[in-house]
Write a protein that holds these residues in place. Structure first.
Motif, PDB file in Angstrom:
ATOM      1  N   PRO A   8      30.627 -46.975 -15.983  1.00 61.29           N
ATOM      2  CA  PRO A   8      29.279 -46.874 -16.198  1.00 61.29           C
ATOM      3  C   PRO A   8      29.337 -45.528 -17.379  1.00 61.29           C
ATOM      4  O   PRO A   8      30.299 -44.775 -17.068  1.00 61.29           O
ATOM      5  CB  PRO A   8      27.885 -46.809 -16.041  1.00 61.29           C
ATOM      6  CG  PRO A   8      28.812 -47.174 -14.146  1.00 61.29           C
ATOM      7  CD  PRO A   8      30.858 -46.941 -14.164  1.00 61.29           C
ATOM      8  N   PRO A  11      25.248 -44.460 -22.688  1.00 63.16           N
ATOM      9  CA  PRO A  11      24.246 -44.901 -24.044  1.00 63.16           C
ATOM     10  C   PRO A  11      25.442 -44.115 -25.379  1.00 63.16           C
ATOM     11  O   PRO A  11      26.146 -44.852 -26.917  1.00 63.16           O
ATOM     12  CB  PRO A  11      23.282 -44.965 -24.548  1.00 63.16           C
ATOM     13  CG  PRO A  11      23.104 -44.748 -23.356  1.00 63.16           C
ATOM     14  CD  PRO A  11      23.681 -43.775 -22.852  1.00 63.16           C
ATOM     15  N   ASP A  54      32.021 -48.256 -28.385  1.00 59.44           N
ATOM     16  CA  ASP A  54      31.055 -47.427 -27.838  1.00 59.44           C
ATOM     17  C   ASP A  54      30.764 -48.440 -26.878  1.00 59.44           C
ATOM     18  O   ASP A  54      31.385 -49.135 -26.599  1.00 59.44           O
ATOM     19  CB  ASP A  54      29.676 -48.192 -28.574  1.00 59.44           C
ATOM     20  CG  ASP A  54      28.678 -48.265 -27.939  1.00 59.44           C
ATOM     21  OD1 ASP A  54      27.980 -48.795 -26.799  1.00 59.44           O
ATOM     22  OD2 ASP A  54      27.454 -47.177 -28.187  1.00 59.44           O
ATOM     23  N   LYS A  56      28.858 -49.131 -23.804  1.00 63.39           N
ATOM     24  CA  LYS A  56      27.919 -50.551 -23.870  1.00 63.39           C
ATOM     25  C   LYS A  56      28.465 -51.575 -24.011  1.00 63.39           C
ATOM     26  O   LYS A  56      28.727 -52.723 -23.766  1.00 63.39           O
ATOM     27  CB  LYS A  56      26.560 -49.937 -24.100  1.00 63.39           C
ATOM     28  CG  LYS A  56      26.293 -48.644 -23.430  1.00 63.39           C
ATOM     29  CD  LYS A  56      24.889 -48.249 -23.483  1.00 63.39           C
ATOM     30  CE  LYS A  56      23.775 -49.616 -23.216  1.00 63.39           C
ATOM     31  NZ  LYS A  56      22.771 -49.813 -23.099  1.00 63.39           N
ATOM     32  N   GLU A  57      29.209 -51.816 -25.770  1.00 66.57           N
ATOM     33  CA  GLU A  57      29.735 -52.630 -26.215  1.00 66.57           C
ATOM     34  C   GLU A  57      31.149 -53.499 -25.432  1.00 66.57           C
ATOM     35  O   GLU A  57      31.210 -54.554 -25.315  1.00 66.57           O
ATOM     36  CB  GLU A  57      30.072 -52.471 -27.598  1.00 66.57           C
ATOM     37  CG  GLU A  57      29.120 -52.428 -28.671  1.00 66.57           C
ATOM     38  CD  GLU A  57      29.396 -52.938 -30.239  1.00 66.57           C
ATOM     39  OE1 GLU A  57      30.571 -52.950 -30.343  1.00 66.57           O
ATOM     40  OE2 GLU A  57      28.692 -52.753 -30.762  1.00 66.57           O
ATOM     41  N   GLU A  59      31.793 -52.825 -22.306  1.00 62.75           N
ATOM     42  CA  GLU A  59      31.472 -53.388 -20.983  1.00 62.75           C
ATOM     43  C   GLU A  59      30.989 -54.514 -21.075  1.00 62.75           C
ATOM     44  O   GLU A  59      30.487 -55.329 -19.895  1.00 62.75           O
ATOM     45  CB  GLU A  59      30.323 -52.196 -20.461  1.00 62.75           C
ATOM     46  CG  GLU A  59      30.729 -50.555 -19.864  1.00 62.75           C
ATOM     47  CD  GLU A  59      29.707 -49.714 -19.631  1.00 62.75           C
ATOM     48  OE1 GLU A  59      28.339 -50.113 -19.547  1.00 62.75           O
ATOM     49  OE2 GLU A  59      29.869 -48.623 -19.316  1.00 62.75           O
TER      50      GLU A  59
END
Length: 418
Positions: A8, A11, A54, A56-57, A59
């Motif tokens: 995790p 952001p 990034d 989040k991208e 993941e």
């Protein structure tokens, strides 16, 4: 390699190339392939040595890859693979978003292959085979029995050519593209010529003609052959293409991946289908009418070859394009009339449209070619599409196309057999 669980991230957290590769379970080169395809965005930090990504991208991409590797999809459990190569929709098909029939009408086979591989057109490009590769492939093909089929010859030629390429294990995009540009003309050059006088130069369709027909080539016939090659370059995840992607997923080199496709192509429900239509068309021409030939086929419980396609409820756009060109060849008129008779006669039983196999049969019959000629055209054409899919698969996580078996045998423990 086991799946990597993404950590995790905040952001705004950025990952290095190495961290991104580890989370996706790929090599760093593949990370940049994702960037070039628009699947990831990268950024160079001020004073930094490399790109960052990034979290989040990354993941989200890792989750998509895991879903695909499990074979899950929203279409009744069928395997679904993301691809940017071919779309089939509403009785039309597109290569990288461009109407495939329009591409084939305006561009050569080699130009369409380049478009499929790179997304760029290179007007006037032709593919040249190295003499050493051709010599090795020809020796291997010449050693086959006389009754060997075209797919046998092409498969042996691909394997032989691989042994002459010390760089075959380099799976970088530039290396695979280099392989593609020499493999396809090598396959054609390895086939035994039908005509004594032939040239192994110029557009690929011209070189292939001498391996298919003993007649001199005219411009109209060469145009049909080149267009057929362009139309047949790819057709989404056909059975042979899926085999190629599975091989590429296991990181087999391009020659081996193409060999996998050729093995599947030989089935009568795939590449060999045009040969069945060729022989059926000859029977109709011999009888002078389709009625008794269709009746015999239905009486034997066999489907009529050259009709219908599971992906096109309406007309096969490839057949439509080829029939239009065949109309311009006077010598094709009898075979065209016989094909129309087959469609009209069968329509009383089942309203099916002609498919590309019947159009190929009209071309091969009217050009004085053997019944296996359509299979050769299909295999040579589709090699370019297989390379495109292999390139795409090399950019994905290795071994992702590994479905799980659903065991239905007796439950263990069972006694040892006597």
């Amino acid at each position: 390699m086991r799946d990597q669980e993404p950590v995790p991230g905040h952001p705004e957290r950025r990952l290095s190339t190495k961290e991104t590769a580890e989370l996706l379970g790929v090599k760093p080169d593949t990370v940049y392939a994702y960037v070039s395809r628009g699947q990831l965005s990268s950024r160079r930090e001020p004073g930094g040595r490399g790109s960052t990504f990034d979290a989040k991208e990354v993941e989200a991409l890792a989750r998509r890859n895991r879903r695909e590797s499990s074979g899950s999809s929203g279409s009744g459990g069928e395997l679904s693979v993301r691809t940017r190569i071919t779309l089939i929709e509403k009785d039309r098909y597109y290569f990288r978003g461009v109407d495939a029939t329009e591409l084939a009408a305006r561009h050569s086979y080699e130009e369409i292959a380049e478009w499929l591989w790179t997304g760029e057109l290179r007007p006037g490009i032709t593919f040249t085979a190295p003499k050493a590769a051709v010599a090795v492939a020809r020796r291997a093909v010449d050693a086959l029995p006389e009754h060997a089929g075209p797919t046998d010859r092409l498969r042996v030629a691909a394997i032989a050519a691989a042994t002459a390429d010390p760089l075959r294990f380099d799976l970088s995009e530039d290396a695979v593209l280099g392989t593609a540009r020499i493999l396809i003309p090598t396959l054609v050059a390895a086939l035994p010529p039908v005509r004594r006088t032939h040239r192994d130069e110029g557009p690929l369709a011209h070189r292939l003609w001498a391996r298919l027909s003993g007649r001199p080539a005219d411009d109209a016939s060469l145009r049909v052959l080149d267009t057929a090659l362009g139309l047949l370059v790819d057709h989404d995840l056909a059975a042979s293409t899926l085999a190629v992607r599975i091989a590429a997923s296991a990181r087999a080199h391009a020659y081996a991946a193409v060999s996998s496709g050729l093995g599947v192509l030989e089935g009568p429900l795939h590449g060999a289908a045009s040969g069945l239509a060729h022989r059926f068309l000859l029977d109709v021409l011999d009888q002078g009418t389709a009625a008794p030939v269709v009746a015999d086929e239905l009486r034997a419980g066999r489907r009529i070859p050259g009709l219908g396609h599971r992906l096109y409820p309406g007309e096969d756009p490839r057949a439509r394009a080829l029939f239009a060109l065949l109309e311009e060849i006077p010598g094709a008129a009898p075979a065209l009339a016989a094909a129309r008779d087959i469609v009209a006669t069968t329509a009383r039983h089942t309203p099916l449209h002609a498919n590309v196999d019947l159009a190929l049969a009209v071309f091969t019959v009217s050009s004085g070619m053997l019944s296996t000629a359509g299979e050769t055209v299909f295999a040579v054409a589709r090699t370019a599409g297989w390379i495109a899919h292999a390139l795409e698969e090399y950019g994905e996580r290795p071994l992702r196309m590994r479905p799980s078996g659903h065991y239905v045998g007796p439950r263990p423990p069972q006694p040892l057999p006597e």
